[in-house]
Design a protein around this motif. Structure first.
Motif, PDB file in Angstrom:
ATOM      1  N   TRP A  58     -63.173 -81.802 -42.800  1.00  0.00           N
ATOM      2  CA  TRP A  58     -61.717 -81.468 -42.688  1.00  0.00           C
ATOM      3  C   TRP A  58     -61.237 -81.960 -43.985  1.00  0.00           C
ATOM      4  O   TRP A  58     -61.924 -82.828 -44.810  1.00  0.00           O
ATOM      5  N   ALA A  59     -60.101 -81.518 -44.505  1.00  0.00           N
ATOM      6  CA  ALA A  59     -59.349 -82.175 -45.474  1.00  0.00           C
ATOM      7  C   ALA A  59     -57.796 -82.135 -45.188  1.00  0.00           C
ATOM      8  O   ALA A  59     -57.249 -81.122 -44.447  1.00  0.00           O
ATOM      9  N   SER A  60     -56.992 -83.236 -45.708  1.00  0.00           N
ATOM     10  CA  SER A  60     -55.526 -82.958 -45.466  1.00  0.00           C
ATOM     11  C   SER A  60     -54.889 -81.697 -46.154  1.00  0.00           C
ATOM     12  O   SER A  60     -53.729 -81.217 -45.701  1.00  0.00           O
ATOM     13  N   TRP A  61     -55.459 -81.261 -47.164  1.00  0.00           N
ATOM     14  CA  TRP A  61     -54.850 -79.995 -47.841  1.00  0.00           C
ATOM     15  C   TRP A  61     -55.367 -78.867 -47.165  1.00  0.00           C
ATOM     16  O   TRP A  61     -54.871 -77.924 -47.616  1.00  0.00           O
ATOM     17  N   GLU A  68     -57.024 -76.159 -36.355  1.00  0.00           N
ATOM     18  CA  GLU A  68     -58.046 -76.621 -35.124  1.00  0.00           C
ATOM     19  C   GLU A  68     -57.770 -77.987 -34.889  1.00  0.00           C
ATOM     20  O   GLU A  68     -58.509 -78.333 -33.882  1.00  0.00           O
ATOM     21  N   HIS A  69     -57.012 -78.580 -35.304  1.00  0.00           N
ATOM     22  CA  HIS A  69     -56.971 -80.047 -34.858  1.00  0.00           C
ATOM     23  C   HIS A  69     -56.849 -80.654 -33.360  1.00  0.00           C
ATOM     24  O   HIS A  69     -57.655 -81.313 -32.846  1.00  0.00           O
ATOM     25  N   GLY A 100     -52.291 -90.102 -39.563  1.00  0.00           N
ATOM     26  CA  GLY A 100     -50.933 -90.711 -39.079  1.00  0.00           C
ATOM     27  C   GLY A 100     -49.896 -89.716 -38.648  1.00  0.00           C
ATOM     28  O   GLY A 100     -49.404 -90.047 -37.509  1.00  0.00           O
ATOM     29  N   ARG A 101     -49.820 -88.599 -39.093  1.00  0.00           N
ATOM     30  CA  ARG A 101     -48.979 -87.523 -38.651  1.00  0.00           C
ATOM     31  C   ARG A 101     -49.520 -86.860 -37.516  1.00  0.00           C
ATOM     32  O   ARG A 101     -48.698 -86.636 -36.470  1.00  0.00           O
ATOM     33  N   TYR A 102     -50.925 -86.384 -37.501  1.00  0.00           N
ATOM     34  CA  TYR A 102     -51.099 -85.325 -36.468  1.00  0.00           C
ATOM     35  C   TYR A 102     -52.014 -86.165 -35.549  1.00  0.00           C
ATOM     36  O   TYR A 102     -52.547 -85.250 -34.357  1.00  0.00           O
ATOM     37  N   GLY A 144     -65.309 -72.309 -40.417  1.00  0.00           N
ATOM     38  CA  GLY A 144     -63.926 -71.973 -40.161  1.00  0.00           C
ATOM     39  C   GLY A 144     -63.089 -72.610 -38.943  1.00  0.00           C
ATOM     40  O   GLY A 144     -63.966 -73.457 -38.372  1.00  0.00           O
ATOM     41  N   PRO A 145     -62.060 -72.516 -38.554  1.00  0.00           N
ATOM     42  CA  PRO A 145     -61.563 -73.229 -37.371  1.00  0.00           C
ATOM     43  C   PRO A 145     -61.882 -72.742 -36.196  1.00  0.00           C
ATOM     44  O   PRO A 145     -62.078 -71.366 -35.997  1.00  0.00           O
ATOM     45  N   ILE A 146     -62.125 -73.644 -35.369  1.00  0.00           N
ATOM     46  CA  ILE A 146     -62.639 -73.374 -34.029  1.00  0.00           C
ATOM     47  C   ILE A 146     -61.492 -72.770 -33.273  1.00  0.00           C
ATOM     48  O   ILE A 146     -60.372 -73.176 -33.563  1.00  0.00           O
TER      49      ILE A 146
END
Length: 167
Positions: A58-61, A68-69, A100-102, A144-146
């Motif tokens: 993953w990456a913050s960007w 998917e988080h 920290g945000r998510y 890709g995203p789950i």
């Protein structure tokens, strides 16, 4: 003409969102990286052995990573399988701010700012997720995203089966 029709028919039955991986059934590629939490702490492929692990690149960007988080968190919670994050081509500050945000669903996050480890794992774009069995063998890969459907129909049953086999 018949061969063309057969080939077209075969192509229409394929799922374009499922890409075969040369890594399935092979040992997870070697790595030894600092953790996102501390340059003095390290994580390596040896740390994946002995238990079933989910490795999430993953990456913050990455917009799709955000999508998917919540599901990565749910998979870990529902299966008890630890998730190792591989932070890919990112800055430490941005990645820490994002977590920290998510929220942080990861047992540990390996920090791969150059992307070299991700490339060794065959990552073409983030997110990508790997199921690694207790022997360190890659058993499944999601490109890709789950999705919720994939989580419920494939990923969770596969993780539960691997955990049962490892017991």
């Amino acid at each position: 003409m018949l061969a063309l029709i057969v080939l077209l028919g075969y192509g229409l039955t394929r799922r374009p969102d499922v890409l075969p991986s040369a890594f399935i059934g092979k040992p997870a590629p070697a790595f030894d990286l600092p953790t996102l939490a501390s340059d003095r702490e390290r994580i390596s492929v040896a740390d994946l052995k002995g238990r079933v692990t989910l490795v999430n690149v993953w990456a913050s960007w990455c917009v799709a990573c955000r999508a998917e988080h919540e599901l990565i968190t749910a998979v870990s919670r529902r299966t008890g399988v630890p998730v190792v994050g591989l932070n890919y081509k990112d800055s430490k500050e941005a990645a820490l701010r994002w977590l920290g945000r998510y929220g942080n669903p990861f047992a540990v996050v390996a920090f791969d700012p150059s992307g070299a480890t991700g490339i060794d794992w065959g990552v073409s774009a983030v997110p990508e997720t790997f199921v690694v069995d207790a022997e360190g063998i890659i058993r499944y890969k999601v490109v890709g995203p789950i999705t919720r459907e994939e989580m419920n129909d494939t990923l969770i049953p596969k993780l539960q089966q691997l955990k049962a086999n490892a017991s």
